[in-house]
Design a protein around this motif. Sequence first.
Motif, PDB file in Angstrom:
ATOM      1  N   GLU A   1     -33.431  88.047  65.230  1.00  0.00           N
ATOM      2  CA  GLU A   1     -34.164  89.027  66.131  1.00  0.00           C
ATOM      3  C   GLU A   1     -33.095  89.658  67.047  1.00  0.00           C
ATOM      4  N   LYS A   2     -32.565  90.707  66.758  1.00  0.00           N
ATOM      5  CA  LYS A   2     -31.427  91.393  67.756  1.00  0.00           C
ATOM      6  C   LYS A   2     -31.583  93.022  67.356  1.00  0.00           C
ATOM      7  N   ASP A   3     -30.812  93.623  68.187  1.00  0.00           N
ATOM      8  CA  ASP A   3     -30.902  95.110  68.411  1.00  0.00           C
ATOM      9  C   ASP A   3     -30.078  95.558  67.597  1.00  0.00           C
ATOM     10  N   LEU A   4     -28.820  94.948  66.925  1.00  0.00           N
ATOM     11  CA  LEU A   4     -27.826  95.735  66.059  1.00  0.00           C
ATOM     12  C   LEU A   4     -28.229  95.139  64.660  1.00  0.00           C
ATOM     13  N   THR A   5     -27.735  95.790  63.651  1.00  0.00           N
ATOM     14  CA  THR A   5     -27.752  95.169  62.265  1.00  0.00           C
ATOM     15  C   THR A   5     -26.597  94.299  61.924  1.00  0.00           C
ATOM     16  N   ASP A   6     -26.736  93.661  61.088  1.00  0.00           N
ATOM     17  CA  ASP A   6     -25.324  92.783  60.614  1.00  0.00           C
ATOM     18  C   ASP A   6     -24.085  93.877  60.345  1.00  0.00           C
ATOM     19  N   THR A   7     -24.371  94.977  59.870  1.00  0.00           N
ATOM     20  CA  THR A   7     -23.155  95.747  59.645  1.00  0.00           C
ATOM     21  C   THR A   7     -22.913  96.495  60.879  1.00  0.00           C
ATOM     22  N   GLU A   8     -23.652  96.761  61.744  1.00  0.00           N
ATOM     23  CA  GLU A   8     -23.141  97.347  62.922  1.00  0.00           C
ATOM     24  C   GLU A   8     -22.471  96.352  63.811  1.00  0.00           C
ATOM     25  N   MET A   9     -22.803  94.821  63.700  1.00  0.00           N
ATOM     26  CA  MET A   9     -21.987  93.970  64.345  1.00  0.00           C
ATOM     27  C   MET A   9     -20.771  93.651  63.799  1.00  0.00           C
ATOM     28  N   ALA A  10     -20.477  94.083  62.513  1.00  0.00           N
ATOM     29  CA  ALA A  10     -19.149  93.990  61.643  1.00  0.00           C
ATOM     30  C   ALA A  10     -18.469  95.064  62.116  1.00  0.00           C
ATOM     31  N   ILE A  11     -18.864  96.243  62.191  1.00  0.00           N
ATOM     32  CA  ILE A  11     -18.256  97.430  62.743  1.00  0.00           C
ATOM     33  C   ILE A  11     -17.646  97.101  64.220  1.00  0.00           C
ATOM     34  N   ARG A  12     -18.712  96.492  65.155  1.00  0.00           N
ATOM     35  CA  ARG A  12     -17.982  96.331  66.533  1.00  0.00           C
ATOM     36  C   ARG A  12     -16.920  95.537  66.545  1.00  0.00           C
ATOM     37  N   CYS A  13     -17.100  94.373  65.684  1.00  0.00           N
ATOM     38  CA  CYS A  13     -15.765  93.448  65.573  1.00  0.00           C
ATOM     39  C   CYS A  13     -14.842  93.885  65.044  1.00  0.00           C
ATOM     40  N   ALA A  14     -14.803  94.866  63.893  1.00  0.00           N
ATOM     41  CA  ALA A  14     -13.692  95.391  63.284  1.00  0.00           C
ATOM     42  C   ALA A  14     -12.715  96.278  64.330  1.00  0.00           C
ATOM     43  N   PHE A  15     -13.730  97.222  64.992  1.00  0.00           N
ATOM     44  CA  PHE A  15     -12.820  98.080  65.942  1.00  0.00           C
ATOM     45  C   PHE A  15     -12.546  97.728  67.356  1.00  0.00           C
ATOM     46  N   ILE A  16     -13.306  96.841  67.919  1.00  0.00           N
ATOM     47  CA  ILE A  16     -13.460  96.489  69.249  1.00  0.00           C
ATOM     48  C   ILE A  16     -12.518  95.197  69.419  1.00  0.00           C
ATOM     49  N   ASP A  17     -12.876  94.111  68.359  1.00  0.00           N
ATOM     50  CA  ASP A  17     -11.956  92.986  68.423  1.00  0.00           C
ATOM     51  C   ASP A  17     -10.821  92.985  67.891  1.00  0.00           C
ATOM     52  N   TYR A  18     -10.472  93.617  66.691  1.00  0.00           N
ATOM     53  CA  TYR A  18      -9.428  93.571  65.717  1.00  0.00           C
ATOM     54  C   TYR A  18      -8.784  94.868  65.831  1.00  0.00           C
ATOM     55  N   HIS A  19      -9.212  96.023  66.503  1.00  0.00           N
ATOM     56  CA  HIS A  19      -8.536  97.323  66.703  1.00  0.00           C
ATOM     57  C   HIS A  19      -8.016  97.710  65.344  1.00  0.00           C
ATOM     58  N   VAL A  20      -8.828  97.693  64.416  1.00  0.00           N
ATOM     59  CA  VAL A  20      -8.273  98.389  63.119  1.00  0.00           C
ATOM     60  C   VAL A  20      -8.540  99.876  63.254  1.00  0.00           C
ATOM     61  N   SER A  21      -7.836 100.541  62.259  1.00  0.00           N
ATOM     62  CA  SER A  21      -7.752 101.911  62.384  1.00  0.00           C
ATOM     63  C   SER A  21      -8.834 102.637  61.630  1.00  0.00           C
ATOM     64  N   TYR A  22      -9.312 101.782  60.526  1.00  0.00           N
ATOM     65  CA  TYR A  22     -10.417 102.415  59.545  1.00  0.00           C
ATOM     66  C   TYR A  22     -11.067 101.202  58.967  1.00  0.00           C
ATOM     67  N   LEU A  23     -12.332 101.765  58.593  1.00  0.00           N
ATOM     68  CA  LEU A  23     -13.148 100.621  57.838  1.00  0.00           C
ATOM     69  C   LEU A  23     -13.790 101.182  56.622  1.00  0.00           C
ATOM     70  N   THR A  24     -13.518 100.258  55.609  1.00  0.00           N
ATOM     71  CA  THR A  24     -14.322 100.644  54.299  1.00  0.00           C
ATOM     72  C   THR A  24     -15.410  99.668  54.170  1.00  0.00           C
ATOM     73  N   LEU A  25     -16.702 100.244  53.813  1.00  0.00           N
ATOM     74  CA  LEU A  25     -17.369  99.294  53.656  1.00  0.00           C
ATOM     75  C   LEU A  25     -18.247  99.423  52.206  1.00  0.00           C
ATOM     76  N   PHE A  26     -18.310  98.262  51.679  1.00  0.00           N
ATOM     77  CA  PHE A  26     -18.887  98.195  50.261  1.00  0.00           C
ATOM     78  C   PHE A  26     -20.150  97.499  50.257  1.00  0.00           C
ATOM     79  N   GLY A  27     -21.159  97.871  49.601  1.00  0.00           N
ATOM     80  CA  GLY A  27     -22.322  97.085  49.313  1.00  0.00           C
ATOM     81  C   GLY A  27     -23.281  97.498  50.453  1.00  0.00           C
ATOM     82  N   ALA A  28     -23.254  98.660  50.906  1.00  0.00           N
ATOM     83  CA  ALA A  28     -24.031  99.115  52.185  1.00  0.00           C
ATOM     84  C   ALA A  28     -24.822 100.093  51.784  1.00  0.00           C
TER      85      ALA A  28
END
Length: 229
Positions: free
Chosen positions: A80-107
Amino acid sequence: MKAWALSGAPKQLWPKDLNQQLLTAKKSGDLIIGVDRGALLLKEMGMKIDVAEGDFDSLQKNELRLIEQNVRDIRYSIPEKDLTDTEMAIRCAFIDYHVSYLTLFGATGGRLDHFLSNLFMVLKPEFNQFAEKIELIDQQNSIRFYNCGHHVIKKLSTYKYFGVIPLTAVKNLKIAGAKYNLNDFNGVNPISFSSNEFLLNVNQFGLSFEKGVVAVIQSRDVNRFQNIK
């Protein structure tokens, strides 16, 4: 550093070379993220996972234990949350790990409500800043997102067609240098300008618009001339 994430859509919809793409990414030092059941699928593929993200409601207890024993960075959330699991992963990738690009499979496959959430997530202010750094890929499609401005869209070698899809109201949308051009389109609703093609021996086209967010889907047929028998 780039990031590569796998969600839990049916594996029949994965790119056929997914395993090789991920192996190459890992050798390059890129970040590998498992989103919910995608973490288990990565483990079953023999991949070393850097981050597992999700509420893990699609895993059995023994499957979750396997992930916990093999992944150092696990991000737990509640269903029960406001963000989807995919959105949480995007936040993690860009905010926490500072990646330059994200490719999503299975989405893109499986449940349509999940796919639409992933398609429209770049409209949220929190994620729109990353829109042009996100790509969704499956067996037949590559989806990228663009904010207003002037863009040159490069042809991906294994795709024949492309579609331009305004996800919001757009102003003065132009497609130039393609088989079917478009001049100064204005619209308020999402619409798909589909089945366009690159010109022969021209591996790019121009896309420009003054307002809105647009998705560009490059696509290919799979078994176009199939029969029942």
